[in-house]
Design an enzyme around this catalytic site. Structure first.
Site, PDB file in Angstrom:
ATOM      1  N   GLY A  46      24.224  32.671  39.390  1.00 57.79           N
ATOM      2  CA  GLY A  46      24.672  31.282  39.421  1.00 57.79           C
ATOM      3  C   GLY A  46      25.970  31.120  40.166  1.00 57.79           C
ATOM      4  N   GLU A  80      38.001  33.233  39.436  1.00 58.39           N
ATOM      5  CA  GLU A  80      38.691  33.873  38.314  1.00 58.39           C
ATOM      6  C   GLU A  80      40.200  33.789  38.505  1.00 58.39           C
ATOM      7  OE1 GLU A  80      35.203  37.197  37.403  1.00 58.39           O
ATOM      8  OE2 GLU A  80      37.135  37.814  38.210  1.00 58.39           O
TER       9      GLU A  80
END
Length: 418
Positions: A46, A80
Site C-alpha cells: 500500500g 516515516e
C-alpha cells in the site's frame, strides 16, 4: 503490533542496511532489553502509513533513522521521517540519526544522490506538491542533528558504532545494562533455556544459579539474561568477582556496594556483616529487585548478601554464577543451570571471530585453527584469549607456528591460567 510499547524506532532502507548495521543494531538493542521496532519498507503493502506504524513511531521515545545511499529514494522512509519530526515537535521525541556512508550535508541539503532521488520523485509525480517540501524540511532538520557518521569511526568499525549508539540509547532511557562481548557464539539457545526456567518458576522471589568450570562463559551468559530482564526492574545491581572482592576487600564492602547500587546513591556506613544484613532487609524487603552475584564460591557470601531467607520483595530475580554447584545446593537454590563446553563447530566460530573478525577461518589457516580449537577444549574464555592474541600479534605463518608450538607443549591448565 497492538498493545506493544516500543522505546526505539528504526527507520532504514532495506536493500542498503537490512543485513548489516540495521540487523546488528536491532540485535544489540534487543539484547540490552530495549523494546525496538524495525520497519522494513520493502515488505510493506500500500501507499499510506497505517495507524499501527504511526502508533509505533509515536510510542517510541527515540527514533533512529539510518541514512544510507538510497534512503531518500524510498517514499516510505521519507514518510516515516516526516512523522518522526512531527513527534519530535509534539511529543519531544528524541531523534538520533546515523549517517551510513553518506555525508550529513548531502542529507541536510539534498545534494548528490539525495538530490537525484527528489528529482525522480518530482518527475514521476509520485506525491502531491505539498509533500515534497515537507520531506525536504524533515531531511534538513534531522540532517543538522548530532548523530553518528560511520566515516568518523576508527577503521569504519561497525561494531564500535553500534556500541556507541546502544550506550547512548541506554543512557537516554536510563536503563541498567551490562556490556558483553561483540563476539557471542552459541548463547541464544542457552539464554532461551534459562529465561524459560525463570518464566515457568512460581516462587515469589526467583533465584537462578548458573554453574560450570572457569572460563566456560557463566558471566557472559548471566549478563545477557540480566540485560533481557533489566527493563522490568527499577532496582538493579551487578556485583562482579564476588570471590576475589570478598577476599581482598571483605564482605562488608560488597554489602555496601549492593545497598548503594539498589538505593542509587552513595552508601558506605555499614561497619559489620550483621549490620549489613539487617540494613539490606530493612531497605529492600518490599522492593522488586534484579541482582546478579558473579563468581560466588561460599554459602556465607550468599547469606551475607541475601540473608538467611531472601530479603527482597515479591517478583525479585536473583542471578548467581559459581564454579561450585555445592554452594547453590547448600543455599537451597531450586533453579540451577549447568553450562557445558562448546562443541567443535561453535568453538571454531568463536575463535575465528576473535582471530579474523569473521565466522570462519580463511582456508590457509583452517588446519592450524582446528588444532588450536582442539587445545582449547571448548572453553570460550580460552578461545577468546587465543584468538585475540593471534589477531593482535599478526597473521604471518611464523607467528602462528610459534604460538601453536607453545600451546602444544603447555598443559591445558597452564594455558587456561594464562
Amino acid at each position: 503490533m497492538e498493545g506493544c510499547d516500543y522505546e526505539v524506532f528504526l527507520s532504514f532502507r532495506g536493500p542498503d542496511t537490512r543485513t548489516s548495521i540495521t540487523d546488528h543494531l536491532y540485535t544489540r538493542l534487543t539484547e540490552a532489553g530495549v523494546r525496538t521496532f524495525r520497519d522494513d519498507e520493502e515488505l510493506r503493502i500500500g501507499e499510506e502509513i497505517g495507524p499501527d506504524l504511526i502508533r509505533a513511531i509515536e510510542q517510541s521515545k527515540i527514533s533512529i533513522p539510518i541514512f544510507s545511499k538510497n534512503y531518500a529514494s524510498s517514499k516510505w522512509c521519507l514518510k516515516e521521517l516526516a512523522q518522526m519530526v512531527e513527534c519530535k515537535k509534539s511529543r519531544g521525541q528524541k531523534i538520533m540519526p546515523i549517517f551510513y556512508y553518506i555525508e550529513p550535508s548531502e542529507v541536510r541539503y539534498q545534494t548528490g544522490g539525495y538530490g537525484d532521488a527528489f528529482h525522480s520523485h518530482e518527475k514521476k509525480k509520485r506525491v502531491d506538491e505539498e509533500t515534497i517540501p515537507e520531506w525536504k524540511a524533515a531531511l534538513n532538520e534531522i540532517g543538522g542533528l548530532k548523530g553518528w557518521n560511520i566515516e568518523n569511526i576508527a577503521n569504519r568499525h561497525e561494531g564500535q558504532l553500534v556500541k556507541q549508539v546502544v550506550t547512548n540509547v541506554l543512557s537516554e532511557l536510563k536503563k541498567a545494562y551490562l556490556a558483553v562481548s561483540d563476539f557471542l557464539v552459541g548463547v541464544d539457545y542457552t539464554v532461551k533455556e534459562i529465561t524459560g526456567i525463570i518464566d515457568t518458576a512460581t516462587d515469589d522471589v526467583k533465584i537462578v544459579g548458573i554453574h560450570g568450570m572457569a572460563g566456560i562463559g557463566k558471566t557472559t551468559l548471566a549478563k545477557v539474561v540480566y540485560n533481557q530482564f533489566s527493563r522490568d526492574f527499577a532496582y538493579c545491581c551487578f556485583l562482579p568477582d564476588v570471590r576475589d572482592t570478598s577476599n581482598s576487600k571483605g564482605i562488608v564492602y560488597l554489602q555496601n556496594r549492593l545497598i548503594s547500587d539498589l538505593s542509587k546513591q552513595t552508601f558506605s556506613s555499614i561497619d559489620s556483616k550483621d549490620e549489613g544484613m539487617r540494613t539490606i532487609k530493612e531497605r529492600f524487603s518490599s522492593k522488586k529487585v534484579l541482582v546478579l552475584f558473579d563468581d560466588i564460591d561460599d554459602e556465607s557470601q550468599l547469606t551475607a548478601l541475601l540473608g538467611g531467607q531472601v530479603c527482597f520483595g515479591s517478583g525479585s530475580l536473583i542471578l548467581i554464577t559459581t564454579r561450585n554447584e555445592r554452594v547453590l545446593r547448600a543455599f537451597q537454590v531450586k533453579l540451577i543451570y549447568h553450562i557445558g563446553v562448546l562443541d567443535s563447530d561453535s568453538s571454531l566460530q568463536l575463535f575465528s571471530k576473535h582471530a579474523f573478525r569473521r565466522d570462519h577461518p580463511p582456508y590457509e589457516k583452517l588446519k592450524q585453527s582446528k588444532e588450536i580449537v582442539e587445545i582449547a577444549q571448548g572453553l570460550p574464555l580460552l578461545l577468546e584469549v587465543m584468538g585475540s592474541t593471534l589477531s593482535l600479534c599478526g597473521q604471518t605463518k611464523e607467528i602462528w607456528d610459534d604460538y601453536l608450538e607453545k600451546w602444544r607443549k603447555g598443559p591445558i591448565e597452564k594455558t587456561r591460567k594464562k
